[in-house]
Design a protein around this motif. Structure first.
Motif, PDB file in Angstrom:
ATOM      1  N   GLN A 135       0.813  -1.211   0.000  1.00  0.00           N
ATOM      2  CA  GLN A 135       0.000   0.000   0.000  1.00  0.00           C
ATOM      3  C   GLN A 135       0.848   1.264   0.000  1.00  0.00           C
ATOM      4  OE1 GLN A 135      -3.513   0.049  -0.114  1.00  0.00           O
ATOM      5  NE2 GLN A 135      -3.216   2.224  -0.506  1.00  0.00           N
ATOM      6  N   GLY A 136       1.866   1.296   0.846  1.00  0.00           N
ATOM      7  CA  GLY A 136       2.697   2.495   0.937  1.00  0.00           C
ATOM      8  C   GLY A 136       3.827   2.557  -0.062  1.00  0.00           C
ATOM      9  N   GLY A 137       3.995   1.520  -0.885  1.00  0.00           N
ATOM     10  CA  GLY A 137       5.063   1.502  -1.864  1.00  0.00           C
ATOM     11  C   GLY A 137       6.444   1.529  -1.216  1.00  0.00           C
ATOM     12  N   LEU A 138       7.386   2.150  -1.895  1.00  0.00           N
ATOM     13  CA  LEU A 138       8.753   2.245  -1.384  1.00  0.00           C
ATOM     14  C   LEU A 138       8.818   3.322  -0.319  1.00  0.00           C
ATOM     15  CD1 LEU A 138      11.614   1.068  -1.885  1.00  0.00           C
ATOM     16  CD2 LEU A 138      12.013   3.041  -3.382  1.00  0.00           C
ATOM     17  N   GLN A 139       9.337   2.979   0.842  1.00  0.00           N
ATOM     18  CA  GLN A 139       9.366   3.923   1.952  1.00  0.00           C
ATOM     19  C   GLN A 139      10.802   4.323   2.278  1.00  0.00           C
ATOM     20  OE1 GLN A 139       6.726   2.706   5.144  1.00  0.00           O
ATOM     21  NE2 GLN A 139       5.438   1.594   3.701  1.00  0.00           N
ATOM     22  N   GLN A 140      10.951   5.534   2.738  1.00  0.00           N
ATOM     23  CA  GLN A 140      12.267   6.141   2.938  1.00  0.00           C
ATOM     24  C   GLN A 140      12.860   5.657   4.256  1.00  0.00           C
ATOM     25  OE1 GLN A 140      12.797  10.170   1.099  1.00  0.00           O
ATOM     26  NE2 GLN A 140      13.080  10.683   3.246  1.00  0.00           N
ATOM     27  N   ASN A 142      15.912   3.266   4.190  1.00  0.00           N
ATOM     28  CA  ASN A 142      17.215   2.609   4.100  1.00  0.00           C
ATOM     29  C   ASN A 142      18.181   3.375   3.206  1.00  0.00           C
ATOM     30  OD1 ASN A 142      17.229   1.377   1.303  1.00  0.00           O
ATOM     31  ND2 ASN A 142      15.425   0.305   2.103  1.00  0.00           N
ATOM     32  N   PHE A 143      19.401   2.921   3.219  1.00  0.00           N
ATOM     33  CA  PHE A 143      20.507   3.551   2.491  1.00  0.00           C
ATOM     34  C   PHE A 143      20.188   3.739   1.009  1.00  0.00           C
ATOM     35  CE2 PHE A 143      24.481   2.947   0.054  1.00  0.00           C
ATOM     36  CZ  PHE A 143      25.268   3.959   0.587  1.00  0.00           C
ATOM     37  N   TYR A 144      19.492   2.787   0.415  1.00  0.00           N
ATOM     38  CA  TYR A 144      19.230   2.833  -1.027  1.00  0.00           C
ATOM     39  C   TYR A 144      18.037   3.717  -1.368  1.00  0.00           C
ATOM     40  CZ  TYR A 144      22.718  -0.793  -1.049  1.00  0.00           C
ATOM     41  OH  TYR A 144      23.893  -1.461  -0.869  1.00  0.00           O
ATOM     42  N   THR A 145      16.983   3.652  -0.558  1.00  0.00           N
ATOM     43  CA  THR A 145      15.855   4.555  -0.818  1.00  0.00           C
ATOM     44  C   THR A 145      16.296   6.006  -0.651  1.00  0.00           C
ATOM     45  OG1 THR A 145      15.105   4.380   1.494  1.00  0.00           O
ATOM     46  CG2 THR A 145      14.101   2.892  -0.098  1.00  0.00           C
ATOM     47  N   ALA A 146      17.245   6.240   0.247  1.00  0.00           N
ATOM     48  CA  ALA A 146      17.719   7.604   0.489  1.00  0.00           C
ATOM     49  C   ALA A 146      18.468   8.172  -0.716  1.00  0.00           C
ATOM     50  CB  ALA A 146      18.614   7.641   1.720  1.00  0.00           C
ATOM     51  N   GLN A 147      18.898   7.325  -1.627  1.00  0.00           N
ATOM     52  CA  GLN A 147      19.589   7.788  -2.835  1.00  0.00           C
ATOM     53  C   GLN A 147      18.630   7.995  -4.011  1.00  0.00           C
ATOM     54  OE1 GLN A 147      23.428   5.685  -3.644  1.00  0.00           O
ATOM     55  NE2 GLN A 147      22.948   4.574  -1.754  1.00  0.00           N
ATOM     56  N   LEU A 148      17.351   7.746  -3.759  1.00  0.00           N
ATOM     57  CA  LEU A 148      16.347   7.859  -4.819  1.00  0.00           C
ATOM     58  C   LEU A 148      15.308   8.930  -4.496  1.00  0.00           C
ATOM     59  CD1 LEU A 148      15.792   4.036  -5.411  1.00  0.00           C
ATOM     60  CD2 LEU A 148      16.916   5.612  -7.001  1.00  0.00           C
ATOM     61  N   HIS A 149      15.667   9.863  -3.643  1.00  0.00           N
ATOM     62  CA  HIS A 149      14.713  10.897  -3.237  1.00  0.00           C
ATOM     63  C   HIS A 149      14.270  11.713  -4.449  1.00  0.00           C
ATOM     64  CE1 HIS A 149      13.320  14.770  -1.593  1.00  0.00           C
ATOM     65  NE2 HIS A 149      12.908  14.041  -0.573  1.00  0.00           N
ATOM     66  N   GLY A 150      12.970  11.780  -4.651  1.00  0.00           N
ATOM     67  CA  GLY A 150      12.421  12.550  -5.768  1.00  0.00           C
ATOM     68  C   GLY A 150      12.595  11.899  -7.120  1.00  0.00           C
ATOM     69  N   MET A 151      13.074  10.656  -7.152  1.00  0.00           N
ATOM     70  CA  MET A 151      13.345   9.980  -8.428  1.00  0.00           C
ATOM     71  C   MET A 151      12.343   8.884  -8.769  1.00  0.00           C
ATOM     72  SD  MET A 151      17.506   9.539  -8.378  1.00  0.00           S
ATOM     73  CE  MET A 151      17.435   8.589  -9.897  1.00  0.00           C
ATOM     74  N   VAL A 152      11.453   8.539  -7.839  1.00  0.00           N
ATOM     75  CA  VAL A 152      10.584   7.380  -8.030  1.00  0.00           C
ATOM     76  C   VAL A 152       9.175   7.808  -8.423  1.00  0.00           C
ATOM     77  CG1 VAL A 152       9.634   5.293  -6.974  1.00  0.00           C
ATOM     78  CG2 VAL A 152      11.931   6.088  -6.335  1.00  0.00           C
ATOM     79  N   PRO A 222      12.688   5.622  10.025  1.00  0.00           N
ATOM     80  CA  PRO A 222      12.589   6.476   8.837  1.00  0.00           C
ATOM     81  C   PRO A 222      13.838   7.332   8.629  1.00  0.00           C
ATOM     82  CG  PRO A 222      11.290   7.392  10.627  1.00  0.00           C
ATOM     83  CD  PRO A 222      11.774   6.050  11.099  1.00  0.00           C
ATOM     84  N   VAL A 223      14.100   7.654   7.375  1.00  0.00           N
ATOM     85  CA  VAL A 223      15.163   8.598   7.012  1.00  0.00           C
ATOM     86  C   VAL A 223      14.503   9.944   6.746  1.00  0.00           C
ATOM     87  CG1 VAL A 223      16.959   9.157   5.330  1.00  0.00           C
ATOM     88  CG2 VAL A 223      16.589   6.775   6.013  1.00  0.00           C
ATOM     89  N   SER A 224      15.024  10.998   7.314  1.00  0.00           N
ATOM     90  CA  SER A 224      14.408  12.314   7.165  1.00  0.00           C
ATOM     91  C   SER A 224      14.525  12.826   5.733  1.00  0.00           C
ATOM     92  CB  SER A 224      15.060  13.314   8.118  1.00  0.00           C
ATOM     93  OG  SER A 224      16.383  13.622   7.686  1.00  0.00           O
ATOM     94  N   GLU A 225      13.641  13.756   5.384  1.00  0.00           N
ATOM     95  CA  GLU A 225      13.682  14.379   4.060  1.00  0.00           C
ATOM     96  C   GLU A 225      15.031  15.059   3.832  1.00  0.00           C
ATOM     97  OE1 GLU A 225      11.138  14.774   1.438  1.00  0.00           O
ATOM     98  OE2 GLU A 225      10.628  12.921   2.489  1.00  0.00           O
TER      99      GLU A 225
END
Length: 265
Positions: A135-140, A142-152, A222-225
């Motif tokens: 439901q929430g999809g990819l969540q911020q 981990n190390f890898y999601t933090a490198q995809l901010h605004g890209m998904v 969570p990783v902050s914005e």
């Protein structure tokens, strides 16, 4: 994917000796990529696709791309049996292999609609599909999601992707974001080069794997914005100024070469 096509296995058409050197290079790089996917386990029987748009030096400005022959496992794809098609799925190189409509429908829309989409990759990995169904999809977290901010980007599920009218809606969902989660379906990435596209998809895949593992153990931190924005700025693997994934892709191709270099045929 489409299971209604005849399951025939015709001989593959060889690459003509007079083929343009830029097409030959594109064929070999794409065939190597299929073998890399097979080595990594990013396969779905004979389904899914990696496509590359051929340069204008080959096509004279026409939009044409290379796709895998339908019926072969990724480990069987070679430079010579890749199929050259146009945006309507018409075979242009005399190949007798069929092409999966679920491949050229989505990929053609992206190659046609996004000027920077030289390469498009789509997978149905377990981690990718699992996150696509969440439901929430990819969540911020981990190390890898933090490198995809605004890209998904996200695109809602519309069924098997064989209907051309989905193309404009898919492009609207993607916008200019290179990493795409097809809800209830899987992962997709596009980029200006094949190695760059691979780097984006690999990062997205790792983000999904870590999320799936983390959530199986409980709540995630969570990783902050602010931190995610900084991580994405600091991540260099997508940047043309820092190779855009070329060194990583080359390292994997060297591994493939040690296992089986027949993709060059």
């Amino acid at each position: 994917m489409n299971t209604t096509l005849a399951t025939r296995v015709p001989p593959s058409a060889p690459v003509h000796p007079s083929i343009h050197p830029d097409e030959r290079a594109a064929r070999e790089q794409l065939a190597a990529c299929y073998r890399v996917f097979a080595m990594l386990g990013w396969t779905e029987m004979i389904y899914n696709h990696i496509t590359v748009r051929l340069p204008d030096s080959v096509t004279g400005g026409e939009k044409q791309f290379l796709i895998n022959p339908f019926g072969l496992h990724y480990s069987e794809v070679t430079a010579s049996n890749l199929v050259k098609i146009d945006l309507q799925g018409k075979v242009l190189d005399g190949s007798t292999w069929p092409v999966n409509p679920a491949g050229f429908t989505v990929h053609a829309a992206i190659h046609d609609g996004l000027p920077g989409a030289h390469c498009v990759m789509h997978t149905h990995t377990t981690a990718g599909v699992a996150v696509a169904c969440l439901q929430g999809g990819l969540q911020q977290t981990n190390f890898y999601t933090a490198q995809l901010h605004g890209m998904v980007a996200y695109h809602d599920f519309e069924g098997i992707t064989i209907h051309a009218d989905e193309g404009p809606r898919l492009l609207k969902s993607i916008g200019e974001r290179n990493a795409v989660i097809l809800r209830n379906h899987g992962l997709l990435a596009w980029g200006r080069t094949l190695p760059q596209t691979f780097a984006i998809l690999w990062t997205l895949q790792r983000a999904c794997e870590i999320q799936m593992a983390t959530f199986s153990m409980g709540a995630a931190i969570p990783v902050s914005e602010e931190i995610a924005q900084r991580c994405t700025r600091d991540a260099l693997q997508f940047s043309p100024e820092h190779g855009a994934g070329q060194d990583v892709f080359d390292a994997l191709v060297r591994q493939v070469d040690r296992i089986d270099a027949s993709y060059k045929n």
